[in-house]
Design a protein around this motif. Structure first.
Motif, mmCIF file in Angstrom:
data_model
loop_
_atom_site.group_PDB
_atom_site.id
_atom_site.type_symbol
_atom_site.label_atom_id
_atom_site.label_comp_id
_atom_site.label_asym_id
_atom_site.label_seq_id
_atom_site.Cartn_x
_atom_site.Cartn_y
_atom_site.Cartn_z
ATOM 1 N N VAL A 102 -18.817 10.024 -2.490
ATOM 2 C CA VAL A 102 -19.802 9.825 -3.562
ATOM 3 C C VAL A 102 -19.870 8.417 -3.545
ATOM 4 N N ASN A 103 -21.095 7.755 -3.407
ATOM 5 C CA ASN A 103 -21.349 6.432 -3.814
ATOM 6 C C ASN A 103 -21.946 6.143 -5.140
ATOM 7 N N VAL A 104 -20.975 5.654 -6.137
ATOM 8 C CA VAL A 104 -21.152 5.662 -7.470
ATOM 9 C C VAL A 104 -22.733 5.261 -7.735
ATOM 10 N N SER B 115 -13.518 11.267 -6.136
ATOM 11 C CA SER B 115 -14.535 10.922 -5.355
ATOM 12 C C SER B 115 -14.426 9.244 -4.792
ATOM 13 N N ASP B 116 -14.957 8.979 -3.842
ATOM 14 C CA ASP B 116 -14.840 7.664 -3.390
ATOM 15 C C ASP B 116 -15.866 7.466 -2.267
ATOM 16 N N VAL B 117 -16.348 6.387 -1.631
ATOM 17 C CA VAL B 117 -16.955 6.162 -0.455
ATOM 18 C C VAL B 117 -16.020 6.295 0.833
ATOM 19 N N SER C 216 -21.011 -12.736 -9.907
ATOM 20 C CA SER C 216 -21.365 -11.085 -9.979
ATOM 21 C C SER C 216 -20.290 -10.335 -10.451
ATOM 22 N N TYR C 217 -19.048 -10.467 -10.043
ATOM 23 C CA TYR C 217 -17.938 -9.409 -10.341
ATOM 24 C C TYR C 217 -17.711 -9.584 -11.903
ATOM 25 N N SER C 218 -17.605 -10.995 -12.286
ATOM 26 C CA SER C 218 -17.076 -11.073 -13.847
ATOM 27 C C SER C 218 -18.400 -10.583 -14.738
ATOM 28 N N LEU D 158 -1.603 -5.607 -7.488
ATOM 29 C CA LEU D 158 -1.487 -5.646 -5.938
ATOM 30 C C LEU D 158 -1.956 -4.392 -5.490
ATOM 31 N N THR D 159 -3.343 -4.741 -5.152
ATOM 32 C CA THR D 159 -3.879 -3.394 -4.367
ATOM 33 C C THR D 159 -4.974 -3.925 -3.198
ATOM 34 N N PRO D 160 -5.615 -3.357 -2.497
ATOM 35 C CA PRO D 160 -6.143 -3.748 -1.256
ATOM 36 C C PRO D 160 -7.325 -4.649 -1.617
ATOM 37 N N ALA E 67 -9.650 6.815 -3.678
ATOM 38 C CA ALA E 67 -9.179 6.594 -2.296
ATOM 39 C C ALA E 67 -8.067 5.631 -2.323
ATOM 40 N N SER E 68 -8.143 4.815 -3.232
ATOM 41 C CA SER E 68 -7.213 3.611 -2.982
ATOM 42 C C SER E 68 -6.604 3.037 -4.204
ATOM 43 N N GLY E 69 -5.730 2.110 -4.096
ATOM 44 C CA GLY E 69 -5.277 1.449 -5.225
ATOM 45 C C GLY E 69 -5.187 1.969 -6.535
ATOM 46 N N ILE E 70 -5.845 1.188 -7.558
ATOM 47 C CA ILE E 70 -5.798 2.249 -8.907
ATOM 48 C C ILE E 70 -6.332 3.364 -9.148
ATOM 49 N N GLY E 71 -7.347 3.692 -8.323
ATOM 50 C CA GLY E 71 -7.719 5.053 -8.491
ATOM 51 C C GLY E 71 -6.761 6.245 -7.874
ATOM 52 N N SER F 122 -20.587 -8.324 -13.825
ATOM 53 C CA SER F 122 -20.340 -6.790 -13.935
ATOM 54 C C SER F 122 -19.272 -6.056 -14.886
ATOM 55 N N LYS F 123 -18.130 -6.925 -14.806
ATOM 56 C CA LYS F 123 -16.900 -6.316 -15.717
ATOM 57 C C LYS F 123 -17.120 -6.714 -17.085
ATOM 58 N N GLY F 124 -17.981 -7.824 -17.593
ATOM 59 C CA GLY F 124 -18.364 -8.070 -18.983
ATOM 60 C C GLY F 124 -19.210 -7.013 -19.322
ATOM 61 N N ASN G 52 -13.599 5.833 -14.676
ATOM 62 C CA ASN G 52 -14.545 5.156 -13.499
ATOM 63 C C ASN G 52 -13.530 4.005 -13.173
ATOM 64 N N VAL G 53 -13.205 3.991 -11.795
ATOM 65 C CA VAL G 53 -12.382 2.914 -11.198
ATOM 66 C C VAL G 53 -12.997 2.302 -10.192
ATOM 67 N N ALA G 54 -13.929 2.897 -9.472
ATOM 68 C CA ALA G 54 -14.739 2.251 -8.387
ATOM 69 C C ALA G 54 -15.039 1.149 -8.546
HETATM 70 N N1 LIG Z 1 -6.497 -5.219 -8.303
HETATM 71 C C1 LIG Z 1 -6.661 -6.115 -9.409
HETATM 72 O O1 LIG Z 1 -6.158 -7.053 -9.631
HETATM 73 C C2 LIG Z 1 -7.962 -5.831 -10.337
HETATM 74 C C3 LIG Z 1 -8.212 -6.361 -11.445
HETATM 75 C C4 LIG Z 1 -9.186 -6.295 -12.205
HETATM 76 C C5 LIG Z 1 -9.987 -4.969 -11.999
HETATM 77 N N2 LIG Z 1 -9.691 -4.375 -11.144
HETATM 78 C C6 LIG Z 1 -10.673 -3.147 -10.719
HETATM 79 O O2 LIG Z 1 -9.905 -2.094 -10.612
HETATM 80 C C7 LIG Z 1 -10.564 -1.233 -9.877
HETATM 81 C C8 LIG Z 1 -9.821 -0.535 -8.514
HETATM 82 O O3 LIG Z 1 -9.656 -1.770 -7.743
HETATM 83 P P1 LIG Z 1 -8.208 -1.562 -6.847
HETATM 84 O O4 LIG Z 1 -7.887 -3.171 -7.262
HETATM 85 O O5 LIG Z 1 -7.902 -0.453 -7.027
HETATM 86 O O6 LIG Z 1 -8.834 -2.035 -5.562
HETATM 87 P P2 LIG Z 1 -9.162 -0.831 -4.221
HETATM 88 O O7 LIG Z 1 -10.032 -1.600 -3.383
HETATM 89 O O8 LIG Z 1 -7.858 -0.391 -3.851
HETATM 90 O O9 LIG Z 1 -10.172 0.196 -4.740
HETATM 91 C C9 LIG Z 1 -11.361 0.372 -5.001
HETATM 92 C C10 LIG Z 1 -11.884 1.716 -4.756
HETATM 93 O O10 LIG Z 1 -13.400 1.722 -5.082
HETATM 94 C C11 LIG Z 1 -13.921 2.334 -3.766
HETATM 95 N N3 LIG Z 1 -15.594 2.001 -3.891
HETATM 96 C C12 LIG Z 1 -16.006 0.758 -3.428
HETATM 97 N N4 LIG Z 1 -17.465 0.947 -3.724
HETATM 98 C C13 LIG Z 1 -17.770 2.162 -3.991
HETATM 99 C C14 LIG Z 1 -18.732 3.024 -4.211
HETATM 100 N N5 LIG Z 1 -19.890 2.108 -4.067
HETATM 101 N N6 LIG Z 1 -18.876 4.413 -4.895
HETATM 102 C C15 LIG Z 1 -17.295 4.896 -4.764
HETATM 103 N N7 LIG Z 1 -16.483 4.307 -4.720
HETATM 104 C C16 LIG Z 1 -16.344 2.947 -4.352
HETATM 105 C C17 LIG Z 1 -13.230 1.950 -2.685
HETATM 106 O O11 LIG Z 1 -13.680 2.797 -1.419
HETATM 107 C C18 LIG Z 1 -11.832 1.785 -3.156
HETATM 108 O O12 LIG Z 1 -11.298 3.059 -2.877
HETATM 109 C C19 LIG Z 1 -11.939 -1.948 -9.569
HETATM 110 O O13 LIG Z 1 -12.958 -1.571 -10.282
HETATM 111 C C20 LIG Z 1 -11.641 -3.172 -9.663
HETATM 112 O O14 LIG Z 1 -12.388 -4.241 -10.158
HETATM 113 C C21 LIG Z 1 -8.552 -4.700 -10.221
#
Ligand SMILES: NC(=O)c1ccc[n+]([C@@H]2O[C@H](COP(=O)([O-])OP(=O)(O)OC[C@H]3O[C@@H](n4cnc5c(N)ncnc54)[C@H](O)[C@@H]3O)[C@@H](O)[C@H]2O)c1
Length: 249
Positions: free
Chosen positions: A62-64, A36-38, A153-155, A188-190, A15-19, A157-159, A89-91
């Motif tokens: 979908v909530n992953v 899919s996305d929430v 928590s984030y670090s 640069l994303t939300p 729905a957003s950003g990288i996905g 999870s990503k590890g 997998n981007v969520a």
């Molecule tokens: N932007 C960065 O600098 C950056 C750096 C490292 C990693 N990432 C990773 O890239 C991925 C995408 O992030 P982004 O930067 O595009 O941010 P984003 O917030 O634009 O996108 C994240 C998306 O995940 C969705 N989401 C959140 N919880 C969810 C759930 N439970 N089920 C399904 N969807 C869900 C959100 O609705 C959103 O659309 C993430 O995993 C983030 O950790 C981003």
């Protein structure tokens, strides 16, 4: 270049950003998409944009972190399109805070989306990817590769995502299934709205998070994901590919 013609690609967090950028990039390369996305509204916007590029798209909220929802999503994808070739997998979610003030509930919430969600989607998709000779692209982070303060928590999870990806790569590589991850940084994303250092934090310690030259948008990660998901990366397996403009980490 239509590297994804006749390929069915599932993308979470679309729905957003990288996905979203990945969905648009793969639509422009001929993919049939399962999105899919929430975030229902953002998902519909991504879907419309991909369809306007000529892509066949199915989508669902979908909530992953929900096992039932992930099981239904993957089964639905195969039912709708007859196959599954690539899973992206981007969520993900992010939260800043001092480690010693992090609640168990917050820790588990981040882990459940970023790590458990990635595990569930991979687990469900693997049998179908083995049938199609497909591959997985996960989203780790530079936080998986070096210490990023105030993101315990984030670090973690990503590890976990990086380790999980390499596990799948070795476990299934001889059967023709590849698994790789991107490790973005400074995109640069939300999600960057969550970038709020806690009180008392020494901001100079986040230098590792910043790109050496400039910050860029999600399309630079989409380009890396499209490479890893394509046949151009046929000999790339178990790689964690940094997409961060170069950092000091
Ligand atoms: N932007 C960065 O600098 C950056 C750096 C490292 C990693 N990432 C990773 O890239 C991925 C995408 O992030 P982004 O930067 O595009 O941010 P984003 O917030 O634009 O996108 C994240 C998306 O995940 C969705 N989401 C959140 N919880 C969810 C759930 N439970 N089920 C399904 N969807 C869900 C959100 O609705 C959103 O659309 C993430 O995993 C983030 O950790 C981003």
């Amino acid at each position: 270049m239509l590297r994804f013609e006749d390929k069915v690609v599932l993308i979470t967090g679309a729905a957003s950003g990288i996905g979203r950028a990945t969905a648009i990039r793969l639509a422009s390369e001929g993919a049939t998409l399962v999105l899919s996305d929430v975030n229902e509204k953002g998902l519909a916007e991504t879907r419309a944009e991909c369809e306007s590029l000529g892509s066949t798209v199915t989508s669902s909220v979908v909530n992953v972190a929900s096992e039932d929802e992930v099981v239904a999503m993957v089964a639905g994808a195969v039912e709708a399109h007859g196959r599954l070739d690539v899973v992206v997998n981007v969520a993900g979610i992010l939260q800043f805070g001092h480690t010693h003030e992090t609640s168990l509930a917050d820790f588990e919430r981040i882990i459940s989306v970023n790590l458990t969600g990635t595990f569930l989607v991979c687990r469900e998709a693997i049998p179908h990817l083995l049938s199609s000779g497909g591959n997985i692209v996960n989203t780790a982070s530079t936080a998986a590769l070096a210490g990023h303060p105030w993101t315990i928590s984030y670090s973690a999870s990503k590890g976990g995502v990086a380790a999980l990806t390499q596990t799948i790569a070795v476990e299934y590589g001889k059967q023709g299934l590849r698994a790789n991850a991107v490790a973005p940084g400074s995109i640069l994303t939300p999600i960057q709205q969550e970038f709020a250092l806690p009180e008392g934090a020494d901001g100079s310690l986040v230098y590792r998070i910043m790109a050496l030259d400039e910050q860029r948008g999600p399309e630079v990660v989409a380009g890396a994901i499209s490479f890893l998901g394509s046949e151009d990366a046929v000999h790339v397996n178990g790689t964690i590919l940094k997409v961060d403009g170069g950092t000091l980490a």
